[in-house]
Design a protein around this motif. Structure first.
Motif, PDB file in Angstrom:
ATOM      1  N   GLY B  89       0.789  -1.225   0.000  1.00  0.00           N
ATOM      2  CA  GLY B  89       0.000   0.000   0.000  1.00  0.00           C
ATOM      3  C   GLY B  89       0.822   1.277   0.000  1.00  0.00           C
ATOM      4  O   GLY B  89       0.441   2.265   0.617  1.00  0.00           O
ATOM      5  N   LEU B  90       1.963   1.279  -0.706  1.00  0.00           N
ATOM      6  CA  LEU B  90       2.676   2.548  -0.879  1.00  0.00           C
ATOM      7  C   LEU B  90       1.822   3.418  -1.801  1.00  0.00           C
ATOM      8  O   LEU B  90       1.232   2.921  -2.754  1.00  0.00           O
ATOM      9  CB  LEU B  90       4.045   2.309  -1.525  1.00  0.00           C
ATOM     10  CG  LEU B  90       5.061   1.546  -0.684  1.00  0.00           C
ATOM     11  CD1 LEU B  90       6.369   1.414  -1.458  1.00  0.00           C
ATOM     12  CD2 LEU B  90       5.317   2.235   0.645  1.00  0.00           C
ATOM     13  N   PHE B  91       1.768   4.729  -1.518  1.00  0.00           N
ATOM     14  CA  PHE B  91       0.951   5.613  -2.342  1.00  0.00           C
ATOM     15  C   PHE B  91       1.678   5.880  -3.652  1.00  0.00           C
ATOM     16  O   PHE B  91       2.758   6.468  -3.653  1.00  0.00           O
ATOM     17  CB  PHE B  91       0.649   6.906  -1.583  1.00  0.00           C
ATOM     18  CG  PHE B  91      -0.034   6.647  -0.269  1.00  0.00           C
ATOM     19  CD1 PHE B  91      -1.172   5.847  -0.210  1.00  0.00           C
ATOM     20  CD2 PHE B  91       0.465   7.158   0.922  1.00  0.00           C
ATOM     21  CE1 PHE B  91      -1.803   5.578   0.991  1.00  0.00           C
ATOM     22  CE2 PHE B  91      -0.157   6.889   2.136  1.00  0.00           C
ATOM     23  CZ  PHE B  91      -1.290   6.095   2.164  1.00  0.00           C
ATOM     24  N   PRO B  92       1.096   5.472  -4.792  1.00  0.00           N
ATOM     25  CA  PRO B  92       1.819   5.551  -6.058  1.00  0.00           C
ATOM     26  C   PRO B  92       2.078   6.978  -6.520  1.00  0.00           C
ATOM     27  O   PRO B  92       2.957   7.214  -7.333  1.00  0.00           O
ATOM     28  CB  PRO B  92       0.915   4.816  -7.055  1.00  0.00           C
ATOM     29  CG  PRO B  92      -0.412   4.721  -6.405  1.00  0.00           C
ATOM     30  CD  PRO B  92      -0.214   4.830  -4.925  1.00  0.00           C
ATOM     31  N   ASN B  93       1.293   7.930  -5.981  1.00  0.00           N
ATOM     32  CA  ASN B  93       1.468   9.324  -6.408  1.00  0.00           C
ATOM     33  C   ASN B  93       2.542  10.046  -5.608  1.00  0.00           C
ATOM     34  O   ASN B  93       2.816  11.195  -5.840  1.00  0.00           O
ATOM     35  CB  ASN B  93       0.138  10.082  -6.274  1.00  0.00           C
ATOM     36  CG  ASN B  93      -0.446   9.971  -4.880  1.00  0.00           C
ATOM     37  OD1 ASN B  93      -0.384   8.915  -4.258  1.00  0.00           O
ATOM     38  ND2 ASN B  93      -0.988  11.055  -4.377  1.00  0.00           N
ATOM     39  N   MET B  94       3.137   9.342  -4.648  1.00  0.00           N
ATOM     40  CA  MET B  94       4.170   9.978  -3.822  1.00  0.00           C
ATOM     41  C   MET B  94       5.506   9.270  -4.015  1.00  0.00           C
ATOM     42  O   MET B  94       5.553   8.064  -4.230  1.00  0.00           O
ATOM     43  CB  MET B  94       3.798   9.874  -2.335  1.00  0.00           C
ATOM     44  CG  MET B  94       2.483  10.518  -1.967  1.00  0.00           C
ATOM     45  SD  MET B  94       2.239  10.378  -0.184  1.00  0.00           S
ATOM     46  CE  MET B  94       0.504  10.813  -0.066  1.00  0.00           C
ATOM     47  N   ASN B  99       6.292   9.078   0.841  1.00  0.00           N
ATOM     48  CA  ASN B  99       5.607   7.962   1.493  1.00  0.00           C
ATOM     49  C   ASN B  99       6.080   7.788   2.932  1.00  0.00           C
ATOM     50  O   ASN B  99       5.275   7.635   3.847  1.00  0.00           O
ATOM     51  CB  ASN B  99       5.846   6.669   0.714  1.00  0.00           C
ATOM     52  CG  ASN B  99       4.729   6.372  -0.267  1.00  0.00           C
ATOM     53  OD1 ASN B  99       3.627   6.010   0.133  1.00  0.00           O
ATOM     54  ND2 ASN B  99       4.999   6.551  -1.550  1.00  0.00           N
ATOM     55  N   TYR B 136       9.594   6.603  -7.420  1.00  0.00           N
ATOM     56  CA  TYR B 136       8.188   6.313  -7.169  1.00  0.00           C
ATOM     57  C   TYR B 136       8.030   4.810  -6.936  1.00  0.00           C
ATOM     58  O   TYR B 136       8.829   4.023  -7.438  1.00  0.00           O
ATOM     59  CB  TYR B 136       7.324   6.772  -8.349  1.00  0.00           C
ATOM     60  CG  TYR B 136       7.154   8.266  -8.379  1.00  0.00           C
ATOM     61  CD1 TYR B 136       6.193   8.875  -7.584  1.00  0.00           C
ATOM     62  CD2 TYR B 136       7.977   9.066  -9.159  1.00  0.00           C
ATOM     63  CE1 TYR B 136       6.041  10.257  -7.587  1.00  0.00           C
ATOM     64  CE2 TYR B 136       7.834  10.451  -9.163  1.00  0.00           C
ATOM     65  CZ  TYR B 136       6.860  11.044  -8.377  1.00  0.00           C
ATOM     66  OH  TYR B 136       6.714  12.405  -8.369  1.00  0.00           O
ATOM     67  N   ARG B 138       6.291   2.503  -8.179  1.00  0.00           N
ATOM     68  CA  ARG B 138       6.243   1.567  -9.318  1.00  0.00           C
ATOM     69  C   ARG B 138       7.633   1.308  -9.893  1.00  0.00           C
ATOM     70  O   ARG B 138       7.802   0.416 -10.717  1.00  0.00           O
ATOM     71  CB  ARG B 138       5.318   2.098 -10.406  1.00  0.00           C
ATOM     72  CG  ARG B 138       5.813   3.379 -10.996  1.00  0.00           C
ATOM     73  CD  ARG B 138       5.172   3.656 -12.334  1.00  0.00           C
ATOM     74  NE  ARG B 138       5.826   4.816 -12.915  1.00  0.00           N
ATOM     75  CZ  ARG B 138       5.453   5.405 -14.029  1.00  0.00           C
ATOM     76  NH1 ARG B 138       4.440   4.927 -14.691  1.00  0.00           N
ATOM     77  NH2 ARG B 138       6.096   6.447 -14.481  1.00  0.00           N
TER      78      ARG B 138
END
Lengths: 216, 396
Positions: B89-94, B99, B136, B138
């Motif tokens: 659940g790492l925030f992909p937009n950060m 994070n 990021y 990803r």
């Protein structure tokens, strides 16, 4: 050839009508974003409300534009604005709701539940979760909805010329009533071109607004 | 540090009420890792999530650091507990840095301090900050993502960590590596950790205490060795597996079964000395070492009798030495591989320190069973049943 000459001779008129056209679509879709996005987010809280809202928005979408103007005219006449700019803006505003609300709703509900769980578990409050995680991730899909709304309504606004709203539809309606092919073709070309340009401009904006970490 | 007192959760479902946690009582001491273990639907995850109030309990009490969690705002409570989930659940937009900075930012840290902390944590996770801070999620592999996930949970240095199958989605090879790193880190950090797992091997490896759940009930709460050696009932015996005694090998180190009183002889000492030492220790082999005490070979009694010269000249190849701090599972595996009844043991410097034998290992593993049999036999005086004869025989 004659059409080209007509366009050359009437460039300033066409430009004026284009600006008028953009002003109707721009103001209406702008207002639609301000209403549709919050509605789209709000209905994620309740499945049944969401279904009802999306159903209503879909029904509005199926009303033919000429009929919608017909409905709006007597209502708005009470305020003295039965024809012209205001009913055009309201019609476009209504037609924009479905793509914007639906895309917002889909984008927010499609945010990976694991992210929501992580955000909650780390101690984010619901607003923080929305602002820092859900909305940034939903932006590309919301913007796609805005693009659909703009392209559809550039077409619909052309019809608003019949209720005196102005815009590029004026050329088309005059072309038809005066059986003047030059005006008709020039108006149709201008509307198509405007739709294509607007779509590309919004695509560019969409890419700029998409967070770097999720850009394709 | 964490006390659960008659913790109960009843879900109202369309098929009637379902009890997911049934009067669970347990206590996890500060600095301990407690693994909640059980088959799916046993209530372990529900119990875990009641601790950080992602699920509200129906009744009972939860104390963390002596404070009743009901008296703390749920959001504030969660910020004092690191949270790691299986899906990471790492925030992909950060970015990685953002994070890690999520909780510190909510706690009002300035960006300088957040940066410093992120760098510190990435170094602890063996991820180069220069490379990873700006990346990021990803752009990271699964293992790297989970390391960042753990770093994020540790960001505000919470005393408690809540981990929901944190290493479940990582491939087996990387999982072992990350578990080892995590254990090493835990030795210095001494966090109080609640850890959900469905994997008995992971539980045995990570836990100070194991809590086994079935149908919402806490069936056994004990040390890994006791769970394996003395499962409280047949369900637990089945769950931990028929090879549970072998699993206990992982809990023991080579030094635990070391026979330090093992003879050795220097290569330049005479064979007579070697033979005498073998007789003194009543064993058929002796380890030959070099001048510094490193094992180089061994001499068998059968080879040495009636011969003369330096011990080193009659040495045979040595079974591969094992380190004192190695886990016994590996050592036993090596014994089986080399068909060896004993293995020489060395310290970090490679100096010979003694040997381990198959007999010594089985004896050590059997200790706890003999003690239990003995304990069961003792109350015979009160007229309760006497333990079976063969158990008592083994105790003697």
């Amino acid at each position: 050839m004659e059409t080209l000459r007509f366009i050359g001779d009437n460039a300033s008129l066409i430009l004026y009508l284009t600006v008028q056209h953009i002003s109707i679509v721009g103001v209406a879709v702008g207002l639609a974003i301000l209403t549709g996005v919050p509605i789209g987010i709000a209905i994620t809280q309740n499945r049944r409300v969401a279904d009802a809202v999306l159903y209503v928005a879909a029904i509005i979408m199926t009303i033919p534009s000429v009929a919608l103007f017909g409905i709006l005219m007597p209502v708005l006449s009470l305020t003295g604005h039965g024809i012209g700019y205001l009913p055009a803006v309201i019609a476009v505003l209504l037609y924009s709701q479905l793509p914007i609300i639906r895309n917002t709703y889909t984008a927010i509900t499609n945010v990976d539940p694991a992210l929501r769980e992580a955000a909650r578990g780390m101690g984010m409050r619901p607003w923080q979760r929305l602002w820092r995680v859900e909305i940034p991730l939903a932006v590309p899909v919301i913007m796609a909805g805005v693009r659909v709304a703009v392209v559809i309504n550039i077409g619909i606004t052309a019809i608003a010329a019949y209720i005196g709203a102005g815009g590029l539809g004026t050329l088309i309606s005059r072309g038809i009533s005066q059986t003047d092919q030059r005006q008709l073709v020039a108006g149709a070309l201008a509307v198509s071109l405007l739709a294509i340009v607007a779509d590309y401009a919004l695509l560019w904006t969409q890419r700029r607004l998409t967070p770097a970490g999720v850009r394709a | 540090m964490i006390t659960l007192d008659n913790l109960t959760k009843i879900f109202n479902t369309s098929m009637g009420p379902v009890t997911a946690a049934d009067r669970v009582c347990m206590e996890v001491a500060e600095g301990e890792v407690c693994v909640l273990l059980g088959p799916s639907g046993c209530g372990k995850t529900t119990t875990l999530k009641m601790v950080n109030r992602l699920i509200e309990k129906t009744s009972g009490k939860i104390l963390v650091g002596g404070r009743d969690t009901d008296t703390i705002d749920a959001v504030e409570l969660r910020r004092t507990m690191g949270y790691v989930i299986q899906q990471i659940g790492l925030f992909p937009n950060m970015t990685v840095e953002e994070n890690i900075g999520v909780v510190p930012r909510m706690l009002g840290w300035d960006s300088q301090r957040i940066r410093k902390r992120a760098v510190e944590l990435l170094e602890m996770m063996a991820l180069s900050p220069a490379v990873f801070l700006r990346r990021y999620p990803r752009e990271l592999s699964g293992g790297q993502q989970q390391r960042v996930g753990v770093a994020r949970a540790l960001a505000a240095d919470p005393p408690v960590l809540i981990m929901d199958e944190p290493f479940g989605a990582i491939d087996p090879i990387n999982r072992e590596v990350i578990q080892d790193e995590f254990l090493k880190m835990q030795q210095t950090l001494r966090k109080t950790i609640l850890f959900v797992s469905h994997d008995i091997d992971e539980a045995v490896k990570m836990a100070d205490k194991i809590a086994i759940f079935r149908g919402g009930k806490l069936e056994q709460f004990d040390s890994p060795d006791n769970v394996l050696a003395h499962p409280a009932n047949s369900f637990i015996a089945d769950f931990v597996g028929g090879d549970r005694t072998l699993k206990r090998l992982r809990l023991l180190k080579v030094r635990d079964v070391l026979n330090a009183d093992s003879p050795s002889v220097r290569a330049d000492e005479s064979l007579d000395i070697a033979v005498r030492r073998m007789h003194e220790h009543d064993q058929g082999h002796i380890v030959v070492t070099d001048q510094d005490g490193r094992p180089t070979g061994c001499v068998l009694l059968a080879d040495a009798v009636g011969r003369h010269g330096a011990a080193g000249d009659h040495a045979r190849a040595l079974p591969s030495p094992v380190r004192l701090d190695a886990d016994l599972r590996g050592a036993v595996s090596s014994m089986f591989t080399h068909d060896a009844e004993w293995l020489p043991c060395v310290d970090e410097a490679g100096i010979f320190r003694g040997q381990i034998t198959q007999r010594g290992i089985t004896h050590r593993l059997g200790d706890t069973y003999r003690a239990a049999a003995h304990a069961a036999a003792v109350p015979a005086d009160d007229g309760r049943p006497v333990a079976p004869q063969h158990f008592r025989g083994a105790a003697e």
